[in-house]
Each structure stands twice: as C-alpha cells, then as structure tokens.
Design a protein around this motif. Structure first.
Motif, PDB file in Angstrom:
ATOM      1  N   ILE A  68       0.876  -1.160   0.000  1.00 56.19           N
ATOM      2  CA  ILE A  68       0.000   0.000   0.000  1.00 56.19           C
ATOM      3  C   ILE A  68       0.918   1.216   0.000  1.00 56.19           C
ATOM      4  CG2 ILE A  68      -0.314  -0.002   2.517  1.00 56.19           C
ATOM      5  CD1 ILE A  68      -3.176   1.052   1.999  1.00 56.19           C
ATOM      6  N   THR A  69       0.758   2.071  -1.004  1.00 61.77           N
ATOM      7  CA  THR A  69       1.646   3.221  -1.169  1.00 61.77           C
ATOM      8  C   THR A  69       1.033   4.469  -0.535  1.00 61.77           C
ATOM      9  OG1 THR A  69       0.712   3.746  -3.333  1.00 61.77           O
ATOM     10  CG2 THR A  69       2.659   2.307  -3.282  1.00 61.77           C
TER      11      THR A  69
ATOM     12  N   PHE B  79      -9.536   0.636  -2.875  1.00 63.96           N
ATOM     13  CA  PHE B  79      -9.603  -0.510  -1.971  1.00 63.96           C
ATOM     14  C   PHE B  79      -9.671  -0.035  -0.522  1.00 63.96           C
ATOM     15  CE2 PHE B  79      -7.587  -3.345   1.047  1.00 63.96           C
ATOM     16  CZ  PHE B  79      -8.353  -4.494   0.886  1.00 63.96           C
ATOM     17  N   LEU B  80      -8.785   0.886  -0.144  1.00 59.01           N
ATOM     18  CA  LEU B  80      -8.771   1.377   1.231  1.00 59.01           C
ATOM     19  C   LEU B  80     -10.069   2.107   1.555  1.00 59.01           C
ATOM     20  CD1 LEU B  80      -7.276   1.629   3.913  1.00 59.01           C
ATOM     21  CD2 LEU B  80      -6.322   3.773   3.063  1.00 59.01           C
ATOM     22  N   SER B  81     -10.564   2.913   0.629  1.00 53.94           N
ATOM     23  CA  SER B  81     -11.828   3.612   0.854  1.00 53.94           C
ATOM     24  C   SER B  81     -12.946   2.628   1.154  1.00 53.94           C
ATOM     25  CB  SER B  81     -12.201   4.461  -0.362  1.00 53.94           C
ATOM     26  OG  SER B  81     -11.306   5.528  -0.515  1.00 53.94           O
ATOM     27  N   SER B  82     -13.012   1.574   0.388  1.00 53.73           N
ATOM     28  CA  SER B  82     -14.028   0.541   0.595  1.00 53.73           C
ATOM     29  C   SER B  82     -13.824  -0.174   1.930  1.00 53.73           C
ATOM     30  CB  SER B  82     -13.979  -0.455  -0.568  1.00 53.73           C
ATOM     31  OG  SER B  82     -14.877  -1.497  -0.356  1.00 53.73           O
TER      32      SER B  82
ATOM     33  N   GLY C 133      -6.849 -12.234   2.636  1.00 49.88           N
ATOM     34  CA  GLY C 133      -6.800 -11.208   3.669  1.00 49.88           C
ATOM     35  C   GLY C 133      -5.583 -10.313   3.655  1.00 49.88           C
ATOM     36  N   THR C 134      -4.743 -10.440   2.647  1.00 53.43           N
ATOM     37  CA  THR C 134      -3.522  -9.635   2.583  1.00 53.43           C
ATOM     38  C   THR C 134      -3.831  -8.144   2.474  1.00 53.43           C
ATOM     39  OG1 THR C 134      -2.339 -11.479   1.579  1.00 53.43           O
ATOM     40  CG2 THR C 134      -1.328  -9.307   1.362  1.00 53.43           C
ATOM     41  N   GLY C 135      -4.799  -7.783   1.660  1.00 50.51           N
ATOM     42  CA  GLY C 135      -5.182  -6.386   1.519  1.00 50.51           C
ATOM     43  C   GLY C 135      -5.672  -5.804   2.835  1.00 50.51           C
TER      44      GLY C 135
END
Length: 100
Positions: free
Chosen positions: A27-28, A77-80, A51-53
C-alpha cells in the motif's frame, strides 16, 4: 503461512511479505505534514483472497493513528475497506475542497 506488514519509508509504502520474504502486496502513500494520503493497494495474484489487503489496510491505519495523522484514502480498496471499519473514522478526511 504468516504474512507480516512493515513500513518501508524509503519507498513510501507498507509491504506485506510471507514467511519466505516474498512480497505479497503493498500500500503506497504520500506524507505532507501530519496528512498521509494512501494512494494505491496492490496484492500479488497468489495472495489475493487471503486477507492480505486487509492486513495492509489495518497496518497502515494503525500507523497513522499512532502518529496522529489525518488520512486521505485515495485508494479505492482502502476507501471501501474503511466503510467496514468505522473505528478509524475520527482520523479519516471524508470530504475536501477543490483548490483553485
């Protein structure tokens, strides 16, 4: 298999690696003052659906919380993920104004 997540500030990202050290995902981010913008999450195909994300997202958010940062979740992805993890709402910037 165990996945560990570490901050790699010289690359402006968190990295998830397996027991063998193989890169599972990243994740940048970009930091400006006390604001951190998470820009992209990438999980390698072999690690998708395990589950890595989520591990990356939680590590990034816990780090921001510990450092007193305001989070701007640019990454979809993070927003969700944050929609399901309301415990971080107090540090997430949910609205912004356009700069002219």
């Amino acid at each position: 298999m165990t996945i560990s997540v570490t901050d790699v500030p010289e690359k402006d990202r968190f990295e998830a690696r397996d027991d063998d050290g193989t890169l599972a995902g990243v994740i940048t981010y970009q930091v400006t003052g006390n604001v951190i913008a998470y820009t992209h999450t990438k999980v390698e195909t072999a690690y998708e659906g395990h589950g890595t994300g989520g591990l990356l997202a939680r590590a990034a958010m816990e780090d921001a919380l510990a450092k007193g940062r305001v989070v701007v979740p640019i990454c979809p992805f993070l927003s969700s993920w944050l929609e399901e993890h309301k415990e971080y709402d107090k540090i997430v910037a949910r609205s912004h104004r356009r700069v002219k």
